[in-house]
Design a protein around this motif. Structure first.
Motif, PDB file in Angstrom:
ATOM      1  N   HIS A 241      -6.130 -16.727  -8.760  1.00 24.15           N
ATOM      2  CA  HIS A 241      -5.465 -18.002  -8.996  1.00 24.15           C
ATOM      3  C   HIS A 241      -4.579 -17.960 -10.238  1.00 24.15           C
ATOM      4  CE1 HIS A 241      -8.626 -19.121  -6.153  1.00 24.15           C
ATOM      5  NE2 HIS A 241      -7.878 -20.162  -5.860  1.00 24.15           N
ATOM      6  N   GLY A 242      -3.369 -18.471 -10.067  1.00 23.47           N
ATOM      7  CA  GLY A 242      -2.400 -18.470 -11.146  1.00 23.47           C
ATOM      8  C   GLY A 242      -1.102 -17.824 -10.698  1.00 23.47           C
ATOM      9  N   VAL A 243      -0.062 -18.053 -11.463  1.00 20.43           N
ATOM     10  CA  VAL A 243       1.253 -17.502 -11.142  1.00 20.43           C
ATOM     11  C   VAL A 243       1.264 -15.987 -11.298  1.00 20.43           C
ATOM     12  CG1 VAL A 243       3.664 -17.454 -11.885  1.00 20.43           C
ATOM     13  CG2 VAL A 243       2.457 -19.644 -11.686  1.00 20.43           C
ATOM     14  N   GLU A 244       0.511 -15.472 -12.274  1.00 19.01           N
ATOM     15  CA  GLU A 244       0.391 -14.043 -12.471  1.00 19.01           C
ATOM     16  C   GLU A 244      -1.085 -13.658 -12.432  1.00 19.01           C
ATOM     17  OE1 GLU A 244       2.330 -12.888 -16.059  1.00 19.01           O
ATOM     18  OE2 GLU A 244       4.329 -13.486 -15.377  1.00 19.01           O
ATOM     19  N   THR A 245      -1.396 -12.514 -11.822  1.00 19.78           N
ATOM     20  CA  THR A 245      -2.786 -12.086 -11.688  1.00 19.78           C
ATOM     21  C   THR A 245      -2.932 -10.630 -12.110  1.00 19.78           C
ATOM     22  OG1 THR A 245      -2.364 -11.549  -9.348  1.00 19.78           O
ATOM     23  CG2 THR A 245      -3.297 -13.725  -9.839  1.00 19.78           C
ATOM     24  N   ASP A 246      -4.162 -10.242 -12.387  1.00 21.39           N
ATOM     25  CA  ASP A 246      -4.459  -8.884 -12.827  1.00 21.39           C
ATOM     26  C   ASP A 246      -4.655  -7.988 -11.598  1.00 21.39           C
ATOM     27  OD1 ASP A 246      -6.588  -6.667 -13.486  1.00 21.39           O
ATOM     28  OD2 ASP A 246      -5.721  -7.246 -15.407  1.00 21.39           O
ATOM     29  N   ALA A 247      -3.802  -6.992 -11.447  1.00 17.16           N
ATOM     30  CA  ALA A 247      -3.797  -6.156 -10.244  1.00 17.16           C
ATOM     31  C   ALA A 247      -5.107  -5.406 -10.044  1.00 17.16           C
ATOM     32  CB  ALA A 247      -2.632  -5.171 -10.304  1.00 17.16           C
ATOM     33  N   GLU A 248      -5.705  -4.904 -11.112  1.00  9.64           N
ATOM     34  CA  GLU A 248      -6.940  -4.128 -10.976  1.00  9.64           C
ATOM     35  C   GLU A 248      -8.105  -5.004 -10.524  1.00  9.64           C
ATOM     36  OE1 GLU A 248      -7.918  -1.750 -14.329  1.00  9.64           O
ATOM     37  OE2 GLU A 248      -6.018  -0.638 -14.321  1.00  9.64           O
ATOM     38  N   GLU A 249      -8.214  -6.193 -11.102  1.00  7.95           N
ATOM     39  CA  GLU A 249      -9.285  -7.099 -10.696  1.00  7.95           C
ATOM     40  C   GLU A 249      -9.104  -7.536  -9.251  1.00  7.95           C
ATOM     41  OE1 GLU A 249      -9.975 -10.429 -13.179  1.00  7.95           O
ATOM     42  OE2 GLU A 249     -10.104  -9.284 -15.029  1.00  7.95           O
ATOM     43  N   VAL A 250      -7.877  -7.861  -8.892  1.00  7.16           N
ATOM     44  CA  VAL A 250      -7.573  -8.304  -7.538  1.00  7.16           C
ATOM     45  C   VAL A 250      -7.884  -7.192  -6.532  1.00  7.16           C
ATOM     46  CG1 VAL A 250      -5.621  -8.776  -5.999  1.00  7.16           C
ATOM     47  CG2 VAL A 250      -5.905 -10.101  -8.103  1.00  7.16           C
ATOM     48  N   ARG A 251      -7.503  -5.967  -6.854  1.00  7.38           N
ATOM     49  CA  ARG A 251      -7.736  -4.849  -5.947  1.00  7.38           C
ATOM     50  C   ARG A 251      -9.218  -4.621  -5.713  1.00  7.38           C
ATOM     51  NH1 ARG A 251      -5.934  -1.783  -1.726  1.00  7.38           N
ATOM     52  NH2 ARG A 251      -7.123   0.165  -1.675  1.00  7.38           N
ATOM     53  N   ALA A 252     -10.017  -4.669  -6.770  1.00  7.29           N
ATOM     54  CA  ALA A 252     -11.455  -4.439  -6.638  1.00  7.29           C
ATOM     55  C   ALA A 252     -12.097  -5.477  -5.723  1.00  7.29           C
ATOM     56  CB  ALA A 252     -12.114  -4.463  -8.014  1.00  7.29           C
ATOM     57  N   THR A 253     -11.716  -6.740  -5.885  1.00  8.87           N
ATOM     58  CA  THR A 253     -12.271  -7.791  -5.038  1.00  8.87           C
ATOM     59  C   THR A 253     -11.787  -7.641  -3.608  1.00  8.87           C
ATOM     60  OG1 THR A 253     -12.327  -9.302  -6.932  1.00  8.87           O
ATOM     61  CG2 THR A 253     -12.492 -10.289  -4.749  1.00  8.87           C
ATOM     62  N   THR A 254     -10.534  -7.239  -3.443  1.00 10.83           N
ATOM     63  CA  THR A 254      -9.971  -7.075  -2.101  1.00 10.83           C
ATOM     64  C   THR A 254     -10.697  -5.989  -1.324  1.00 10.83           C
ATOM     65  OG1 THR A 254      -7.795  -7.873  -2.781  1.00 10.83           O
ATOM     66  CG2 THR A 254      -7.872  -6.466  -0.833  1.00 10.83           C
ATOM     67  N   VAL A 255     -10.990  -4.886  -1.974  1.00  9.99           N
ATOM     68  CA  VAL A 255     -11.740  -3.812  -1.318  1.00  9.99           C
ATOM     69  C   VAL A 255     -13.066  -4.339  -0.791  1.00  9.99           C
ATOM     70  CG1 VAL A 255     -12.984  -1.646  -1.721  1.00  9.99           C
ATOM     71  CG2 VAL A 255     -10.652  -1.928  -2.585  1.00  9.99           C
ATOM     72  N   ARG A 256     -13.738  -5.144  -1.594  1.00 13.71           N
ATOM     73  CA  ARG A 256     -15.040  -5.691  -1.204  1.00 13.71           C
ATOM     74  C   ARG A 256     -14.911  -6.717  -0.080  1.00 13.71           C
ATOM     75  NH1 ARG A 256     -16.383  -8.183  -5.735  1.00 13.71           N
ATOM     76  NH2 ARG A 256     -15.921 -10.288  -4.995  1.00 13.71           N
ATOM     77  N   GLU A 257     -13.986  -7.668  -0.204  1.00 10.24           N
ATOM     78  CA  GLU A 257     -13.894  -8.772   0.745  1.00 10.24           C
ATOM     79  C   GLU A 257     -13.313  -8.348   2.094  1.00 10.24           C
ATOM     80  OE1 GLU A 257     -15.088 -11.981   0.366  1.00 10.24           O
ATOM     81  OE2 GLU A 257     -16.032 -11.110  -1.414  1.00 10.24           O
ATOM     82  N   LEU A 258     -12.389  -7.394   2.100  1.00 12.45           N
ATOM     83  CA  LEU A 258     -11.842  -6.901   3.365  1.00 12.45           C
ATOM     84  C   LEU A 258     -12.712  -5.788   3.958  1.00 12.45           C
ATOM     85  CD1 LEU A 258      -7.951  -6.670   2.941  1.00 12.45           C
ATOM     86  CD2 LEU A 258      -9.304  -8.483   3.990  1.00 12.45           C
ATOM     87  N   GLY A 259     -13.662  -5.309   3.185  1.00 10.39           N
ATOM     88  CA  GLY A 259     -14.484  -4.217   3.682  1.00 10.39           C
ATOM     89  C   GLY A 259     -13.707  -2.922   3.833  1.00 10.39           C
TER      90      GLY A 259
END
Length: 279
Positions: A241-259
């Motif tokens: 959430h926000g106009v700018e986000t942290d790529a590393e944090e987003v990537r780690a969560t994406t790996v988990r949530e998309l499996g």
């Protein structure tokens, strides 16, 4: 076969990955999660029949399902992951610095409910935030409503639709995700006014992602914090959430949530779905 397994061409992608027909996938013995959500993989009103396998994207979905007493889960990752695997050699993801602009996905209605929100306010927020060309991808219902589509067109945005997910296998665009992939890899940013499936897809192909703007809500929701899910999403996934986000944090969560770390082999999927090939 549960007809929702065909939504967005999911069964077709999985069939192709398994070395079978893309055009005519075999029935899947079970119910496939069709989109990212905060629940157990299946939205309200779409609970799988008792005793049928539940094919979900992540171990988080499995744990939440087990918490409410559900069983018969198999974690296989999102069908999108398998599309990425099929595309990696024939249509690879270009580097982020070779892409431009933003593709924005406004929160949308669905076949059985309307949303309440201010499109003009959202348009103003997008124009104030994005500094390159903007593509707005509308759900097919809003896209077919000239009074909504023209607002975004009049703002100078390119307006598209990936297609219909289909109902009872009628009108399904089986190349829906292929179209979404082609659009996402040409844009530098993927944004929405809600944390949605498209945001995770964008993060998976290395796009900058952002969630901002008037979140809108379902017209019949009386207590958004309980039934709508937006507040839970903001609390549980602040990194998006926000106009700018942290790529590393987003990537780690994406790996988990998309499996992305839970994909099955073609042989494993054929066995799970009842698609065993015999001599």
């Amino acid at each position: 076969m549960d007809t929702s397994n065909h939504w967005y061409g999911h069964a077709h992608i999985l069939s192709e990955y398994c070395g079978l027909s893309f055009e005519q996938p075999r029935p899947i013995w079970g119910v496939l999660q069709h989109g990212w959500n905060l629940l157990h993989g299946f939205g309200p009103g779409h609970e799988p029949p008792y005793g049928f396998p539940k094919f979900v994207w992540s171990h988080a979905n499995l744990r939440r399902g087990q918490a409410v007493g559900w069983r018969d889960y198999a974690v296989i990752g999102a069908p999108w992951n398998y599309l990425l695997e099929l595309k990696k050699d024939v249509e690879p993801v270009p580097p982020a610095d070779e892409r431009e602009g933003t593709i924005f996905y406004p929160f949308h209605t669905w076949d059985h409910g309307e949303i309440s929100g201010d499109h003009d306010r959202l348009i103003a927020e997008i124009r104030d935030t994005e500094d390159g060309p903007v593509t707005v991808c509308l759900y097919w219902i809003e896209y077919d409503m000239p009074e909504i589509r023209r607002r975004y067109e009049d703002a100078g945005f390119r307006v598209i639709c990936h297609g219909k997910r289909g109902t009872l296998r009628q009108g399904t665009d089986i190349r829906f995700l292929h179209k979404q992939y082609a659009e996402q890899i040409r844009h530098r940013r993927v944004a929405s006014n809600r944390l949605t499936t498209a945001i995770f897809y964008g993060a998976s192909v290395g796009s900058e992602v952002a969630v901002y703007g008037d979140p809108m809500t379902f017209a019949d929701v009386r207590d958004a914090s309980v039934r709508d899910g937006n507040e839970q999403a903001r609390r549980l996934f602040p990194e998006f959430h926000g106009v700018e986000t942290d790529a590393e944090e987003v990537r780690a969560t994406t790996v988990r949530e998309l499996g992305l770390d839970a994909m099955a082999s073609p042989a494993e999927l054929r066995a799970l779905f009842g698609w065993e090939i015999t001599a």
